[in-house]
Design an enzyme around this catalytic site. Structure first.
Site, PDB file in Angstrom:
ATOM      1  N   ASP A   1       0.825  -1.193   0.000  1.00 36.30           N
ATOM      2  CA  ASP A   1       0.000   0.000   0.000  1.00 36.30           C
ATOM      3  C   ASP A   1       0.868   1.257   0.000  1.00 36.30           C
ATOM      4  OD1 ASP A   1      -2.606   1.416   0.445  1.00 36.30           O
ATOM      5  OD2 ASP A   1      -1.595   1.998   2.309  1.00 36.30           O
TER       6      ASP A   1
ATOM      7  N   HIS B   1       4.648   4.358  -3.320  1.00 35.62           N
ATOM      8  CA  HIS B   1       5.439   5.519  -3.713  1.00 35.62           C
ATOM      9  C   HIS B   1       5.844   6.374  -2.523  1.00 35.62           C
ATOM     10  CE1 HIS B   1       1.116   6.165  -4.033  1.00 35.62           C
ATOM     11  NE2 HIS B   1       1.356   7.339  -3.463  1.00 35.62           N
TER      12      HIS B   1
ATOM     13  N   ASP C   1     -10.250   2.127  -4.032  1.00 34.58           N
ATOM     14  CA  ASP C   1     -10.006   3.522  -3.664  1.00 34.58           C
ATOM     15  C   ASP C   1     -10.892   4.496  -4.436  1.00 34.58           C
ATOM     16  OD1 ASP C   1      -7.925   2.960  -1.852  1.00 34.58           O
ATOM     17  OD2 ASP C   1      -6.517   2.731  -3.501  1.00 34.58           O
TER      18      ASP C   1
END
Length: 1668
Positions: free
Chosen positions: A690, A693, A791
């Site tokens: 999760d 980045h 999401d």
């Protein structure tokens, strides 16, 4: 039960089934199962979907092997053990696998190491796989070649390989000449992968012979054909890097690459597991907290099973924090207690049991999120380990940002309490005027309360007073105050960020500011002046800080207000109307529980103490963060950071974790998170990283390595939002990410959605087959492509409910992993929020069935997706048929079956009464096998496409729309179609289906096939060419074995002009929208194919032409039918091309490439076979050059040799002899083909080193026949109109005879060959063959005699007929020998008799008739050639091979002068250094460069003697005895410094006033230096002289003790030539380049002497053993 029994039976392989039959034959169970199978397969009542499932499981049974524990059958089972392992499925590459090409040696090269054994998941743990299983799982061994290059770490380049592939790492051409050691962290057999470990790999020659050893670990790179090979038997991402031998101690590598080996997912019961290819993954996401008690999980997860998914993605299963966000974990080591059944507890074992059942019984793998970069605010372990967070205590640099956050929180409280209503900021902020008022209050009221800038400033009065105190105790200064030094004083931030606590360097301040001031007349006034000056400077610095901080705060305020505007004012925002803890006016960046009830002053005081430990920074998402590889919470350069500038979209329920750089920085945190990740990896088949980045990459590396120790086949999925493929690849390579999440929801229309389908999956339909000799092309990361992620909001909110089915269908056709979110298939029209949603999912069989939503269609699509992957449908084509209609084709390059799905998207709501959309027919090659499915979704009622009424939500369970009807048909014939017309139209091999009822939201998929006969022929041919076995290959090999090098020139090369010259109507093949190819032979086609095939550039005009017609194939085969020697090859090609013409046009390029490339490989091997060992057994570099020599040597109708003497010794010449072209394409035919100097400069490299002595002999004799004026022709022109305007060709000719005698078998015999003189005297008419025969040595002697005696002559036919530009004086020539030095001389200022022969031709610029480089006098290279020839003649005379001793002449008074060859040569030797070397102490005014050799001696224009040019190294090579070695080396160093270019040598020193480095023959300016290309030899960089330069350096480096360094340098220079010959379409080296190696448009693209001299360099390196 019946079906389950049958499916159990299908788990057995045929061999095991036979064994079991013998045991169970008499039992009722066995007979019952068989009867069941027959009833199931024959029953008309079995639905099409069930049939598909059964068919799939039958196919999968080939990969599934059951363990049978039958004691009586043990012996037979042990005999069949080879069939009981886990079989490797059909490969699902983005490209079809190449055939394994074994090294030519009989002995296979040994592996560098034995790879570790495979691991397999069984019983929740991981055990070793048997050797049989290992063999089956690696059934396909692709050879994948990847170059490793200098100066690149290659983190941003991705190479994806299948397990079992053979990786070959080869050196890039830029490594030529270096010694390198190759390392990897790929583990040895039996070892565990450790990222930081390293071991050395061995290198092998192309024949499989090992180069390196344990004692000698470095490889000397002398070509790109060596390799290091590993069979990749374990999954993960591995690092390969090299260091130079002389740089092994360096920390960083000198070059590197990464290779990803994809993991293998297993499902099924222990011992009977099957493999899930990654491209067959169909993953459904479930939000774990919505599953409820674990006792209900099975019925809820069964929805995924019945919907056709084979992977389930779980959000974290751990205990959640107070916000109830699925990703805010309170305790990473504890299961969410919500999962516990009533009155019981829950642990990880309970979850593991459910996951095992999914894996073993349902065949469903699982992945689970791991959240590494934050934890819930309520995590108890933070109390004992606050150092694990970015708190005000651990990270003081965040204190200014925290103080700003606390101020904003106070402001939010004041607004909530109505304290700002009187100034225009009410408690309910709902208008832009409220925002404006709030902005004013923040700037004027609240920011002044905290004065954040003071945390960065210094106390000016404190430092002023301290300065004054210290100044009074010091001696008066002697220095005067200098304002330019004031800026040396900098304010250093206080590490604790206390107010006005920043510091300065007081000692430096005293040194600068305690100075003498001219306007101060006593010490006291000076003290005050000095301190005031310092004070003013510090005040200015403080003001700079204030302004800088204020800029950041202004930016922060605007970001805050933008957030308020979106949440409370904007129409597209949520329009929040309350101010609460969960909905403050400003999002909170730090935990502030400890700040409750305290003033800002108290909070500020607390942040410096223990209270600061609890002021922890929240995690979040930074929009547009420029460097995702850097942790945004770390201390950054400057005063601004994302927290102070309020750039973070903060998650107020979680704090960001601070790992530091290594485990020692936060021991508890690293240990805690490692345990968390290991627990997850033990239970699940994979993890989803999760917020990847925002996770520090070194942390993710460490933790994923720990996870892979638990599960080596870990499937790692990640979400990345870097907006850069290159940056994505860094994460993929470093972390070993298997699949990146990609979202179909990001498409704004159907065209973009189709583009995403193409981008994320497969290669184009008709894509090229992988050629084993071509490097693997980097790829993009493997995708997990979802129609909806958890999401994102539902597409019903963004598009329409009618788009759910077509978009899901398009996603299912992507050749990658696919997925969806639970609720999509059930028509849930809203976002199932990971934070706010608390209702549970519904259970299968209760509220969810196959009739719910689009579940039945999704099941069919999921099964189709899996089937396409497992059956090798790896190719994809997307066709935009209409603005809303997209067709996707999946094609199998093996069976050539296709599945075509057409989807009618509905990004917006159609008309409620929408009718069918008119769209062009679906046309495809082949026949329709079946309609796989037809489906559409409509609302119940009289308005089939009406907008649905708002959903009435169930209070306890997540529910979706129920008013829609899915219409689905599966596996039907065309006659039963509702979408197509029930009859098809057949046009030859093309089938056309007409749409009749294609409504919005509809989907149809068909399976089509092509006739097998032609493909069987083509596949047999393809396999024969790749494996080099079988009848087909033998037939071709026999044909090719009869071709000679002239035939191979015709087959492989022949440029356009040469083809036209044959008079057969031929020309170079012209590709529309591209142009003519460079060669008519196969090389012309191969040069393009090698560029476009690795990239699958099927849109290239080359491929368009192949698809449009058969012209290219007919051309290739047809032109060879014109020659007797190639007729059989022509017939073979015609026969081989015939089946290609019968297949669908879109498939022709891939088969054409395979066949033509296969034939080409056989042809070039034949060429090498006809050449000496240096080439035949050599590296690829000399082989490429050797092959390149064929370009210039062919029979040319318009450019023959003059007829040779009928009395010539055998072997006799053919009627039409091979001639040598100077360069292509400009010098290919007619009188411009054969140049005397070019021919003999190139003769050794092109003909002697390639073993073509007989043809070379004819060329030597042919030119010798034309001797006139003691010269051979500059232009031969068949011997009928030779032109004698060059002084150097005769010396190159004589030198070639010397080389021939030295190198050819019985070479001395050529001296007595008969030469038929065409011009027995200078003025005689041309004579025929046999009229005036002489021995060759007589002709040679005449040339020397004429020079010795001297001669002045005028060219025959002088005038414009033979030269349109030369002045009258230029036709007058003179040659002779200098009586003192013995040097040959000649020419005048009006002509140019050496290779630098550019004659001016521009009237406009005034250079017409004026040679740019006359080089009259004694040109340096001619003196060298003269010397070499004289020593040769001396040797031949001494051995009595010739009857002459020397030369003689008579003077004016009949006195005779005689020089023996030795005397003449000695005279030259005695004078050469004296007259040519320019010493360091040379005083001549024209000597601008010292330590060089003059370009000429005795030139009419004396300054030209002293020009530094590239000619003297020629003399060094042909006559090294003339040189003092030390002087020679100095001169070569000067050449290296001033003349050496990337590919060639500058023809003139760039500091010379005549230097012009860029050649443009079309220049029509008035500049006489460049007009009409006058600067041809005045700077442009010619390639052939670099060959002599490199050879000269090798010669004199040995004499001067620099050989090893020079060898390395030579190889490094040759890198550019290797690169050029490998990549040029001409597969040659150009005539010249412009300055610094830039492209020259007017250069020949391939030049004979360029290739020849570079090949000579390689031969010299080979001779001294420098190529091993």
């Amino acid at each position: 039960m019946l079906e389950e029994g049958f499916r159990w039976l299908c788990k057995f392989t045929q061999q095991k089934l036979n064994i079991l039959c013998r045991i169970l034959l008499q039992t009722h169970l066995f007979r019952w199962l068989i009867d069941t199978y027959l009833r199931l397969t024959k029953s008309d009542k079995v639905e099409g979907r069930k049939k598909l499932e059964i068919d799939q499981e039958i196919k999968q049974s080939a990969n599934v092997n059951a363990e049978v524990n039958v004691k009586s059958a043990k012996s037979e089972i042990s005999k069949s053990q080879t069939n009981m392992g886990i079989a490797h499925p059909k490969p699902t590459h983005y490209y079809p696998p190449p055939q394994v090409v074994k090294p030519p040696q009989a002995v296979k090269p040994p592996q560098a190491v034995k790879p570790p054994q495979l691991l397999q998941q069984v019983e929740g743990s991981f055990v070793k796989v048997t050797k049989t299983e290992e063999k089956e799982m690696s059934a396909v061994h692709d050879i994948c070649s990847i170059p490793i290059t200098e100066g690149s770490n290659a983190e941003n380049i991705l190479y994806r390989l299948k397990r079992g592939s053979n990786l070959r790492v080869r050196p890039d051409e830029c490594l030529l000449g270096r010694e390198i050691i190759l390392y990897t962290n790929y583990p040895e057999e039996g070892a565990v992968f450790v990222r930081t470990s390293q071991r050395i790999l061995h290198w092998y020659k192309k024949n499989g012979k090992q180069i390196t050893s344990e004692n000698y670990k470095s490889a000397h790179i002398v070509d790109t054909d060596i390799y290091s090979e590993l069979e990749l038997k374990i999954s993960g991402t591995f690092h390969f890097w090299f260091k130079y031998k002389d740089n092994v101690a360096a920390e960083k590598p000198d070059g590197a690459l990464y290779v990803q080996v994809e993991p293998i997912l297993h499902v099924g019961p222990p011992g009977a597991q099957k493999v899930l290819p990654l491209d067959s993954v169909r993953c459904q996401t479930v939000i774990s907290k919505l599953l409820g008690p674990i006792s209900t999980w099975e019925s809820k997860l069964q929805v995924a099973k019945e919907s056709g998914y084979n992977v389930i993605h779980f959000t974290p299963i751990q205990e959640l924090g107070g916000s109830r966000s699925a990703y805010s974990l309170r305790n990473q080591l504890k299961v969410n207690p919500d999962f516990a059944n009533k009155n019981s507890s829950i642990d990880f074992d309970d979850v593991d049991a459910v996951i095992k059942k999914c894996r073993r019984e349902w065949g469903i793998a699982s992945i689970c999120d791991i959240v590494l970069n934050h934890t819930a605010n309520e995590s108890e372990w933070l109390i004992d380990h606050p150092d694990a967070t970015y708190s005000c205590s651990a990270c003081p640099y965040l204190r200014p940002a925290f103080l700003l956050d606390a101020m904003l929180a106070k402001c939010s409280e004041d607004i909530s309490e109505g304290l700002l209503e009187h100034v225009g900021v009410p408690a309910v902020i709902e208008a832009e005027c409220h925002i404006e008022a709030l902005r004013y209050q923040l700037h004027t009221t609240y920011l002044p309360k905290v004065n954040i800038f003071e945390l960065y400033q210094c106390d000016v009065m404190k430092y002023t007073n301290e300065f004054m105190s210290q100044v009074r105790t010091r001696e008066p200064p002697k220095n005067v105050a200098k304002t330019e030094r004031f800026n040396e004083i900098k304010i250093k931030p206080n590490p604790e960020y206390r107010r006005l606590a920043a510091t300065i360097d007081m000692d430096l301040a005293l040194d600068i500011f305690n100075a003498f001031h001219g306007d101060c007349f006593d010490e006291e006034s000076r003290f005050r002046k000095c301190s005031e000056t310092l004070r003013s400077h510090l005040l200015a610095l403080n003001e700079e800080i204030r302004n800088d901080v204020q800029e950041h705060l202004n930016y922060a305020i605007e970001n805050c207000l933008a957030g308020v505007r979106y949440e409370r004012v904007q129409g597209d925002g949520p329009k929040v109307r309350v101010i609460t803890e969960t909905h403050p006016v400003f999002m909170k960046y730090f935990t502030q529980l400890a700040a409750c009830g305290r003033t800002l002053t108290e909070i500020e005081e607390g942040m410096h103490g223990d209270m600061g430990k609890m002021f922890m920074a929240h995690n979040g998402w930074v929009m547009g963060y420029s460097d995702p590889l850097r942790d945004f919470a770390e201390e950054q350069v400057g005063r601004g950071n994302v927290y102070l500038r309020r750039e973070l979209i903060a998650w107020g329920d979680s704090v960001k974790l601070r790992f530091g750089k290594k485990p020692e920085d936060s021991p508890y945190l690293w240990k805690h998170m490692t345990e968390y990740v290991e627990k997850t990896a033990k239970i699940f088949d994979g993890v989803r990283l999760d917020n990847c980045h925002s996770t520090p990459i070194h942390v993710a590396e460490f933790l994923l390595d720990a996870a892979r120790k638990i599960n080596p086949e870990l499937y790692v999925v990640a979400e990345l939002f870097t907006n850069s493929d290159a940056t994505d690849n860094v994460f993929v390579n470093r972390l070993g990410i298997t699949s990146l999440i990609r979202e179909a929801q990001s498409a704004w229309d159907s065209h973009e959605e189709g583009r995403l389908v193409y981008r994320y999956g497969g290669i184009p339909v008709g894509g090229f087959y992988v050629h084993p000799k071509r490097d693997l092309v980097p790829s993009i990361a493997h995708a997990l492509f979802l129609d909806l992620t958890h999401d994102n909001p539902s597409p019903v909110e963004k598009r329409s409910v009618y788009d759910l089915l077509p978009s899901a269908a398009l996603v299912s056709m992507a050749c990658c992993a696919t997925g969806s979110n639970r609720g999509y298939d059930e028509l849930v029209p809203h976002h199932i929020h990971v934070v706010n949603e608390e209702r549970q999912y519904q259970e299968w069989g209760k509220s969810v069935t196959s009739n719910t939503g689009i579940i039945a269609a999704k099941r069919a699509l999921n099964l189709l997706h899996g089937q396409l992957a497992e059956e090798g449908f790896t190719q994809v084509y997307v066709d935009q048929m209409d603005p809303n209609i997209v067709a996707v084709t999946r094609h199998s390059p093996t069976t050539h079956e296709s599945v075509i799905l057409v989807a009618h998207t509905a990004f917006g709501y159609p008309s409620p009464y929408a009718g069918p959309t008119g769209v062009r027919p679906l046309r495809f090659d082949g026949t329709l096998n079946e309609i796989i499915l037809e489906a559409d979704l409509r609302i119940n009622g009289d308005k089939p496409f009406d907008r649905p009424a708002p959903l009435k939500k169930n209070a306890d369970y997540i529910n979706g729309f129920s008013q829609f009807q899915l219409r689905l048909q599966e596996h039907i014939p065309l006659e039963k179609s509702n979408i197509f017309k029930t009859t098809s139209y057949i046009d030859g091999n093309v089938t056309q289906l007409d749409f009749e009822n294609f409504y919005p939201g509809s989907v149809v998929a068909v399976r089509v096939s092509l006739p097998k006969a032609d493909f069987e022929q083509l596949n047999n041919l393809k396999n024969a060419l790749q494996k080099k076995t079988g009848v087909i290959y033998t037939e071709l090999h026999d044909i090719v074995s009869k071709l000679d090098l002239v035939d191979l020139n015709r087959v492989l090369f022949t440029c356009d002009q040469e083809e036209r010259d044959l008079g057969l109507g031929g020309a170079a093949y012209d590709i529309p929208n591209y142009g003519p190819i460079v060669y008519c032979g196969l090389q012309g086609f191969i040069s393009i194919l090698t560029e476009i095939s690795p990239r699958n550039d099927l849109g290239h005009p080359f491929c368009n032409n192949l698809r449009d017609g058969d012209w290219m194939m007919d051309y290739i085969a047809g032109r060879l039918d014109n020659f007797e020697s190639t007729k059989k090859l022509s017939a073979w090609l015609k026969k081989s091309f015939e089946p290609i013409k019968n297949i669908p046009r879109y498939l022709i390029p891939c088969y054409f490439d395979t066949i033509v490339s296969g034939i080409y490989d056989i042809l070039i091997v034949r060429a090498y076979e006809l050449m000496p060992d240096f080439i035949r057994k050599g590296h690829s570099f000399p082989q490429a050059l050797g092959l390149g020599t064929l370009q210039f040597l062919t029979v040319c109708k318009s450019a023959n040799l003059p007829a040779l003497s009928p009395d010539i010794s055998p072997p006799f010449p053919p009627k039409q002899c091979v001639t040598l072209s100077a360069g292509l394409p400009h010098f290919s035919t007619g009188y411009m083909r054969c140049w005397g100097r070019d021919t003999f400069i190139a003769l050794r490299g092109l003909m002697f080193l390639t073993g073509r002595f007989d043809e070379a002999r004819f060329i030597i004799l042919g030119f010798g026949q034309c001797l006139r004026h003691g010269l051979i022709p500059n232009l031969l022109d068949n011997g009928t109109k030779p032109r004698f305007n060059c002084r150097d060709a005769v010396w190159w000719w004589l030198h070639s005879i010397k080389q021939y005698v030295d190198e050819a078998p019985q070479g001395k015999d050529i001296l007595k060959d008969k030469v038929s003189r065409i011009f027995p005297t200078d003025d005689s008419a041309a004579c025929g063959p046999g009229k005036h025969d002489q021995y060759l040595y007589d002709v040679m002697q005449e040339a020397l005699q004429v020079h010795f005696r001297g001669l002045q002559y005028r060219e025959h036919n002088a005038g414009h007929e033979i030269d349109a530009h030369m002045t009258d004086k230029g036709f007058n020539n003179q040659i002779g020998i200098h009586p003192e030095s013995g040097f040959v001389f000649g020419g005048n200022v009006a002509n140019c008799g050496t290779w630098m022969d550019k004659m001016g031709s521009s009237e406009k610029a005034g250079n017409r008739g004026r040679p740019a480089t006359p080089r009259d006098g004694s040109a340096v290279e001619l003196v060298g050639l003269q010397m070499a020839v004289l020593r040769f003649m001396q040797s031949m005379s001494e051995k009595s091979f010739i009857p002459f001793k020397g030369v003689e002449r008579k003077g004016p008074n009949d006195q005779t002068t005689k020089w023996t060859y030795k005397e003449w040569a000695d005279r030259i030797k005695d004078n050469f250094e004296k007259f040519f070397f320019v010493t360091e102490i040379e005083k001549a005014p024209l000597a601008n460069k010292k330590n060089i050799y003059k370009d000429s001696f005795g030139a009419s224009q004396g300054w030209t003697d002293y020009q530094l040019r590239c000619n003297f190294p020629i003399t060094m090579v042909v006559a090294p005895e003339l040189f003092d070695p030390q002087n020679a080396w100095k001169a070569l160093e000067q050449a290296r410094k001033y003349l050496l270019g990337p590919l060639g040598m500058k023809t003139l020193d760039s500091s010379d006033w005549n230097y012009r480095g860029n050649y443009d023959n079309s220049n029509d300016s008035t500049d006489c230096k460049v007009a009409h290309g006058a600067n041809y030899h005045q700077g442009p960089e010619w390639i052939w002289p670099i060959g002599f330069y490199l050879r000269a350096r090798l010669i004199f480096a040995k004499k001067c003790g620099f050989l090893n360094e020079t060898i390395a340098e030579t190889w490094s220079i040759l890198r550019a030539h290797l690169k050029e010959i490998q990549r040029s379409h001409w597969r040659g080296l150009p005539e010249l380049t412009n300055e610094n190696g830039t492209y020259c448009n007017d250069s020949c693209r391939t030049q004979a002497w360029s290739i020849a001299t570079i090949l000579e360099v390689l031969h010299d390196l080979h001779a001294i053993g420098a190529d091993v």
